[in-house]
Write a protein that holds these residues in place. Structure first.
Motif, PDB file in Angstrom:
ATOM      1  N   LEU A   1       2.122   9.234  -0.979  1.00 29.00           N
ATOM      2  CA  LEU A   1       0.987   9.932  -1.560  1.00 29.00           C
ATOM      3  C   LEU A   1       1.258  11.431  -1.656  1.00 29.00           C
TER       4      LEU A   1
ATOM      5  N   ARG B   1       3.757  12.167  -4.454  1.00 29.59           N
ATOM      6  CA  ARG B   1       3.101  12.073  -5.761  1.00 29.59           C
ATOM      7  C   ARG B   1       2.224  13.300  -6.022  1.00 29.59           C
TER       8      ARG B   1
ATOM      9  N   PRO C   1       0.821  -1.215   0.000  1.00 39.54           N
ATOM     10  CA  PRO C   1       0.000   0.000   0.000  1.00 39.54           C
ATOM     11  C   PRO C   1       0.854   1.263   0.000  1.00 39.54           C
ATOM     12  N   GLU C   2       0.353   2.291  -0.644  1.00 40.23           N
ATOM     13  CA  GLU C   2       1.044   3.570  -0.707  1.00 40.23           C
ATOM     14  C   GLU C   2       0.989   4.247   0.665  1.00 40.23           C
TER      15      GLU C   2
ATOM     16  N   MET D   1      -7.631  14.690  -5.356  1.00 39.69           N
ATOM     17  CA  MET D   1      -6.712  13.549  -5.305  1.00 39.69           C
ATOM     18  C   MET D   1      -6.528  12.997  -3.892  1.00 39.69           C
ATOM     19  N   LEU D   2      -6.251  13.871  -2.933  1.00 35.69           N
ATOM     20  CA  LEU D   2      -5.857  13.398  -1.607  1.00 35.69           C
ATOM     21  C   LEU D   2      -7.027  12.781  -0.831  1.00 35.69           C
TER      22      LEU D   2
ATOM     23  N   THR E   1      -9.681  11.503  -2.010  1.00 33.54           N
ATOM     24  CA  THR E   1     -10.088  10.280  -2.713  1.00 33.54           C
ATOM     25  C   THR E   1      -9.215   9.111  -2.284  1.00 33.54           C
ATOM     26  N   ALA E   2      -7.917   9.374  -2.123  1.00 29.95           N
ATOM     27  CA  ALA E   2      -6.998   8.318  -1.696  1.00 29.95           C
ATOM     28  C   ALA E   2      -7.149   7.970  -0.217  1.00 29.95           C
ATOM     29  N   ARG E   3      -7.594   8.940   0.584  1.00 30.79           N
ATOM     30  CA  ARG E   3      -7.762   8.731   2.030  1.00 30.79           C
ATOM     31  C   ARG E   3      -9.118   9.308   2.456  1.00 30.79           C
TER      32      ARG E   3
ATOM     33  N   ASP F   1       1.344   7.415   3.437  1.00 30.80           N
ATOM     34  CA  ASP F   1       0.947   8.818   3.371  1.00 30.80           C
ATOM     35  C   ASP F   1       2.039   9.671   2.747  1.00 30.80           C
TER      36      ASP F   1
END
Length: 267
Positions: free
Chosen positions: A8, A11, A2-3, A54-55, A57-59, A5
């Motif tokens: 992320l 990126r 998993p990516e 983006m952020l 959505t990822a968390r 924090d």
């Protein structure tokens, strides 16, 4: 795998840089915020829109605090929160300077746990995760250790040296320098290029959060002007100034400041 924090944020910072550098600072549309809150450009808003999509959505469980998003207070119910300044140093960006930065952080229960400060025009990416050290473009960095405050180079705006801030109304002797971005100032101290940083005005969390962790992971101290550890995701996201540096510099500045000094310095 998993990516993390931190991965992320790195990126996201690179993508922020790609968006911001499409704009010419002097030609980008610019507006002044109400109540003297400073300028904002179309680049700030474009970067913020990308990060806000983006952020979270990822968390999806994380809260959101950004200079360019109206604060709803919903973040206060979250254990973890993104704290973002899409472009720190907007005036410098609008003037065509290269010393603006993207400042991205994650705080957990008030303490920053992952942080990135990225200057795309200088190809400088400062990063840290709690307990993992601080890095510049992947190489470890460390704060400097001058013998005493008189030998130190401190990043501070001139109004911070007004007599009302200091015990005996006498500022300590040190060499003063200045950079427009608060995030970049903290990163430069973490890198050891400067020995300390001081701002006595109330400071927004998004200007400070990323640099707080990077500097501490580089071996420095970062507190408010009264020497208290910084806590983030407050209902009113402002901090009582910042003192940052290695032990000697931080201690010298903290000892010289008048705890009752009520003068408000700019920058």
């Amino acid at each position: 795998m998993p990516e993390t924090d931190l991965d992320l944020l790195i990126r996201a910072a690179h993508e922020a840089g790609r968006i911001a550098t499409r704009y010419s600072g002097r030609e980008a549309q610019r507006w002044d915020k109400p109540d003297g809150a400073g300028p904002v450009t179309e680049a700030d808003l474009a970067v913020n829109a990308m990060l806000e999509q983006m952020l979270p959505t990822a968390r999806p469980g994380y809260g959101w605090l950004s200079e360019e998003t109206e604060d709803s207070g919903a973040r206060l119910d979250r254990d973890r929160v993104f704290i973002v300044d899409p472009i720190d140093g907007t005036r410098s960006f609008a003037d065509g300077s290269r010393t603006w930065a993207h400042a991205l952080a994650v705080a957990e229960r008030g303490v920053v746990t992952a942080a990135v400060i990225y200057l795309p025009m200088r190809d400088l990416l400062f990063s840290a995760a709690a307990g993992g050290g601080a890095f510049l473009n992947g190489d470890p960095i460390q704060v400097s250790a001058p013998a005493d405050l008189a030998q130190a180079h401190i990043l501070a705006a001139r109004p911070n040296l007004l007599p009302e801030h200091w015990i005996g109304r006498t500022p300590p002797v040190f060499q003063r320098d200045y950079r427009p971005s608060l995030a970049y100032r903290l990163a430069l101290v973490a890198q050891g290029r400067f020995d300390g940083m001081l701002t006595l005005r109330p400071s927004w969390e998004w200007d400070i959060a990323a640099g707080d962790l990077i500097l501490r992971e580089a071996g420095g101290l970062c507190t408010d002007r009264f020497g208290a550890p910084l806590r983030f995701n407050n209902a009113r996201p402002r901090l009582a100034g910042v003192i940052a540096g290695g032990n000697t510099v931080h201690g010298g500045l903290a000892a010289a400041l008048d705890p009752a000094g009520l003068g408000i310095a700019s920058h």
